[in-house]
Structures are given as C-alpha cells and as structure tokens.
Motif scaffolding. Sequence first.
Motif, PDB file in Angstrom:
ATOM      1  N   PRO A  97      15.633  53.096  17.605  1.00 14.31           N
ATOM      2  CA  PRO A  97      15.427  51.800  18.265  1.00 14.31           C
ATOM      3  C   PRO A  97      14.838  50.739  17.329  1.00 14.31           C
ATOM      4  CG  PRO A  97      14.752  53.573  19.721  1.00 14.31           C
ATOM      5  CD  PRO A  97      15.025  54.196  18.380  1.00 14.31           C
ATOM      6  N   LEU A  98      13.981  51.142  16.403  1.00 16.53           N
ATOM      7  CA  LEU A  98      13.435  50.177  15.440  1.00 16.53           C
ATOM      8  C   LEU A  98      14.522  49.698  14.496  1.00 16.53           C
ATOM      9  CD1 LEU A  98      11.130  48.632  14.135  1.00 16.53           C
ATOM     10  CD2 LEU A  98      10.544  50.711  12.852  1.00 16.53           C
ATOM     11  N   ARG A  99      15.379  50.591  14.041  1.00 15.46           N
ATOM     12  CA  ARG A  99      16.470  50.170  13.161  1.00 15.46           C
ATOM     13  C   ARG A  99      17.448  49.260  13.892  1.00 15.46           C
ATOM     14  NH1 ARG A  99      19.545  54.524  11.033  1.00 15.46           N
ATOM     15  NH2 ARG A  99      18.615  56.004  12.500  1.00 15.46           N
ATOM     16  N   ARG A 100      17.647  49.496  15.179  1.00 18.92           N
ATOM     17  CA  ARG A 100      18.505  48.596  15.959  1.00 18.92           C
ATOM     18  C   ARG A 100      17.878  47.208  16.051  1.00 18.92           C
ATOM     19  NH1 ARG A 100      19.571  53.067  20.634  1.00 18.92           N
ATOM     20  NH2 ARG A 100      21.494  54.008  19.791  1.00 18.92           N
ATOM     21  N   TRP A 101      16.563  47.165  16.295  1.00 16.09           N
ATOM     22  CA  TRP A 101      15.872  45.870  16.364  1.00 16.09           C
ATOM     23  C   TRP A 101      15.986  45.158  15.025  1.00 16.09           C
ATOM     24  CZ3 TRP A 101      12.112  43.181  13.844  1.00 16.09           C
ATOM     25  CH2 TRP A 101      11.587  42.063  14.502  1.00 16.09           C
TER      26      TRP A 101
END
Length: 406
Positions: free
Chosen positions: A76-80
């Motif tokens: 999820p952090l890489r998506r953000w």
Amino acid sequence: MTLEQIFATRAARLKASEIRELLKLLDQPDILSFAGGIPDPSLFPAEAFAQAFAEALTPSRQAQALQYSISEGYLPLRRWLAAHMGTLGVPCGTDNILITSGSQQALDYLGKLFLSPGDTALVGWPTYLGALAAFNAYEPEYDRLRIGSNRSAADYMAQAEVAGGRVKMAYLSADFANPTGETVDRAGREQLLDQAEAMDCAVIEDAAYQALRYDGDPVPPILALEIARKGSVEACRTIYCGSFSKTLSPGLRVGWVVASQAVIRQLVLMKQAADLHSSSINQIAIHSVAERLFDSHVASLRAVYQRRRDAMLDGLARHMPDGVTWTRPEGGMFVWLTLPTGLDGADLLARSLETVKVAFVPGRAFFADGSGANSLRLSFSCASESMIEDGMKRLGALLRDAQAGR
C-alpha cells in the motif's frame, strides 16, 4: 596481531561524520546551534503517528505489522508513492519502487551497484557529505560535476580513464541541495541528461528536500524530464531517491527509490542481503499518515521554514561584514556562506564555541578533495526567528574580529 591489521582496504576510507558529532551540541543549552540539518521535532505529526501505530497493533493487523515482510516494501505504501510520483511527472508502477531505510541506505546500495574501485563518481563541489560517506566504501575516484559549464562529456571520460576506471554515476541533489541550498534549473538538468547519455552513466537524483519549496517556480525532477524524452521509466538512466525524513519523520527511517525494474531488481537483492526489509510497522505507519495528511502537513512545514529562511537571510544581510557572501535558497534547510580567503571554517568553529557559543558546520567536510576551508553551512530548520537573529549577530561579530586579527 590485531583485527585492525586485517581490515579490508575500504575501511581506511570510512570517516566519522562531522555533523553527527556536532549534533551532540544540541543538548548544550548555552549553544545556539545552526549545525544539524534536521527537521524541527515540534513540527512532527506526533498525534497522527500515535493513532497510526495504535491501529497497526490492533488484533486484526498486528501480525502483519510485527512480522517479516517482502524486501520491496509494504505494497500500500508503494501504491501511494506511485500516485505521488505521478503528480511530479514521474509515471511509474509499484515494481519501479523499493522502500529503503531512509534515502541514505539507497545511496549506499547505489554505490555498491555501480562503483568498482577506481571508477569515477561525479559530484558537486561541495556535495552532501553523507553521499561521500556512502560511496567511499566502494573506493571510487571523484570528479567535479560542473553543471552549466563548458566541460564536455569527453573531458569527464578522459579524466576517468587517467584514474583507471570510467564514469559510472553523476550524483546531485537538484533541489535546495545540502549543503548549499542551491537548485539546478531546467536547462542544467537537461544538460546533465545529455552528458549522461554521452558518458553512458547513471544519474542519481537525491530528492530529500524537493517538497520544501518556499518560493519560485517548481522545476520538474530530472527523472520526469528523462521520461518525457524517452516515454517510460524503463528506458531511463536516472534513479530517484526520495525520503519521508524531512517531511514526516526522520526517526522511522523510511525512504524510497524509483527506477527501471532492472535497477530495482538488483537493489532488492542487496536489500535482502543487508536487512531483509525495512521495518514493517514503520512502513505501515508512514503510509497511514501520508495518506491522511501529507499535503496539508507539508504545507504547514513550508510556512514555518520559510519564515525561518527569511529571518536568516535578513539577519545575514544586517550582520555579516564585507567580504562574506551567501546563497539565497528557494527552499530546503540550508544557507551556505563563503568567507574571505584566509579564514578557516574549522578554526572559526572552535573559536565560536568558546566565545560566542554559535555552532555551524565547517565547509571542508563537503568537498571530496578536502578543499573549501573558507566556507560553512548554516541550517535554519530548528531555530526560532529570535534565535536566528541573535545567532547571526554573534556570528557577524566573530567574523569581524577574525578579519581584524583579534
């Protein structure tokens, strides 16, 4: 026989950070410190992080937060981050992103990836001393990166051959650089891309301060300019190093790299060998806080730091003697002073700590060849406006005495 006698040759190139040592002065109440280029802890979004950690440790999420994770980083952090990079003109996917333990770890990995002993790294004169510390272990030669000059790629390559290697990378902080506070304009970035193509070398874009612009028009990241030329991050030689240390929290040690998948795959192997992955719970907390308030929090940081930047520039204009010059940064945390020839920043610091009780970083540490004695770095990020005024007044008086030989 002692263990020191069998250290690898690279160990001789490792040096203590002058800034790390100077940070100890922050605990002395009588010192006005403009030394550490660190965020003001009173501005950390502490309540948001308290909530994020509490949520991460609820029964339904604690196993993920406390468990091993994948080396690439919390998805999820890489998506953000992929969405965030898109707003900067860098379209990319999660496979183009690696989470690191701060951007400092990224610099170490990139030195390991590109530099063989004798290869050349092009760096600023001065440049971020943490980059020099990271690259030093891989035994490179350094040459001065001259953006905006007439020096050609052929000149760089010829010099590298004399040193016994080839040019492997050009490293720079293009926005509000540590230590000078200066920014490379668009024309300079385009010129660097042209030269990197001619030399077939990597471009390491250290974007630690990119979000902290106070005035002036934003300049696209070097990676964005290269994608505009080539159509895809997969075709690019630029490697972008980002960090949450100057915006959300330095203590959680969360940074990221954006690059082609071929580069990311190699960095992932290094990550696996070094520390397996960055802290799971820290990544989860950073993602939660970034998703909720990154833009609004950065806007509040800009307002505070801009006032402090302005106070330092005003104080320098009022109190510095003739012969002292300084940069006028559009953002970041630093102002760079150049002193009259014959004055030594290190000697001045020793005298300053003894007399006027002002701390700063002598400039020599930021030069790969140990030059730059008549320079120093000031940071305004952790100083109130009244403290800045007092500090510039004291420093100006010290410099007048030094020039007069007193």
